[in-house]
Design an enzyme around this catalytic site. Structure first.
Site, PDB file in Angstrom:
ATOM      1  N   ASP A 229       0.644  -1.151   0.148  1.00  0.00           N
ATOM      2  CA  ASP A 229       0.098   0.187   0.065  1.00  0.00           C
ATOM      3  C   ASP A 229       0.844   1.201  -0.098  1.00  0.00           C
ATOM      4  OD1 ASP A 229       0.855  -0.620   2.627  1.00  0.00           O
ATOM      5  OD2 ASP A 229      -0.948  -0.874   3.488  1.00  0.00           O
TER       6      ASP A 229
ATOM      7  N   ASN B  41      -7.538  -3.981  14.214  1.00  0.00           N
ATOM      8  CA  ASN B  41      -9.052  -4.288  13.908  1.00  0.00           C
ATOM      9  C   ASN B  41      -8.976  -5.464  12.708  1.00  0.00           C
ATOM     10  OD1 ASN B  41      -7.849  -3.380  11.664  1.00  0.00           O
ATOM     11  ND2 ASN B  41      -9.358  -1.463  11.617  1.00  0.00           N
TER      12      ASN B  41
END
Ligand code: F6R
Length: 242
Positions: A67, A136
C-alpha cells in the site's frame, strides 16, 4: 495455516527473516510482497544483516508493496516508499527499478489502481507475501466491514486512523485522507503468505482472525482459506490461544 510461536519480538523477527531468506535463496528471482508498519522493521533489519554478512543476494529480486498513501511523494518521510527505502531498499543490493509501490502521486485513483494491478500481473504475481496485522484485523489498508475487495483499490481512511496518524505530521490537515491498497484477492493469489505479529495488544485480534469465523468484519480471517500461510507470532500475541 502454520503458527510458529516465538519467545519475543526479536525471535519473531529472526524467524520471519529466515523464511524470507529461504525464499530468496531457493528462488533468487522471486517476487516478494512487502509490508510497512512497525512489526516488520526487525525482520528487515535481520535481512539487511544477512545481506551484509554475504548470505543473501537481492540482485534478482522484485518487490511489490501492499500500500501507499494517496497524495504523498516518495521523498515525504511518511510515505511508504520512504519507509521501504529507509529500512530495506537502500541497505541491500535490490535493483530499485524492480521495487514497486502504488503511485501515491497519481491523483486519478482508478488509473493508479489499474496501473498497480498491471504491474503485479506483469511481474508474474507474488511468490511470498509478508503481512502485518492491524488491531482491527486489517491487512494492507483493507478495513473491516467492506466486502472482500479483489484488486487494488482506493480506501478512505477512517477517522480513527487519521487521528492515530496525526502524530507523524505537522498538522492534522497534512494527514492523508486516502490510500491505495492491494486487494484481498491479490493477497490471496500469493503463492505463500507470511504474517508477523507481536505484542499482547494483538492477542485478541490474533484469536479472532486465525481461530474465529471467516468474515469481512475481520479481513485477515480470509487467510484461513489460503493454502500456504505461516503466522510467526510471539508469545504475547498468542497469549489468548492455546
Ligand atoms: C502496512 C500495512 C498495515 C500494517 C498493519 C499493522 O503496509 O499494510 O496493514 O501491516 O497496520 O501495523 P503494525 O505492524 O504497525 O502494527
Amino acid at each position: 495455516m502454520k503458527i510458529i510461536r516465538t519467545k519475543d519480538y526479536d525471535d519473531m523477527s529472526r524467524k520471519a527473516a529466515n523464511i524470507i531468506a529461504a525464499q530468496v535463496i531457493m528462488k533468487p528471482d522471486c517476487v516478494l510482497g512487502l509490508a510497512t508498519g512497525s512489526t516488520p522493521i526487525g525482520t528487515y533489519a535481520r535481512l539487511v544483516k544477512q545481506y551484509q554478512e554475504g548470505d543473501l543476494d537481492f540482485s534478482q529480486v522484485t518487490s511489490v508493496n501492499l500500500d501507499e498513501y494517496k497524495g504523498l511523494t516518495k521523498d515525504n518521510d511518511q510515505s511508504y516508499y520512504y519507509f521501504m527505502n529507509d529500512h530495506l531498499f537502500s541497505k541491500v543490493n535490490i535493483d530499485t527499478k524492480h521495487t514497486f509501490l502504488p503511485d501515491g502521486t497519481e491523483p486519478d485513483s482508478e488509473k493508479a489502481c489499474r496501473e498497480y494491478d498491471q504491474i503485479i500481473a506483469g511481474v508474474g504475481g507474488v511468490d511470498l507475501q509478508l503481512l502485518g496485522l492491524g488491531h482491527n484485523g486489517h491487512i494492507g489498508f483493507n478495513e473491516p466491514g467492506t466486502a472482500f475487495v479483489a484488486r487494488t483499490n482506493c480506501v478512505d481512511l477512517t477517522e480513527s486512523t487519521i487521528q492515530a496518524n496525526k502524530r507523524f505530521f505537522a498538522s492534522i490537515e497534512d494527514v492523508p485522507r486516502q490510500a491505495y491498497t492491494m486487494g484481498i484477492g491479490t493477497i490471496m493469489l500469493a503463492k505463500k503468505v507470511l504474517v508477523v505479529v507481536s505484542g499482547a495488544d494483538k492477542a485478541a485480534i490474533v484469536k479472532k482472525a486465525f481461530f474465529g469465523a471467516i468474515t469481512p468484519e475481520v479481513p485477515a480471517s480470509v487467510l484461513q482459506l489460503h493454502r500456504d500461510v505461516t503466522v510467526v507470532a510471539d508469545e504475547a500475541a498468542l497469549s489468548e490461544v492455546e
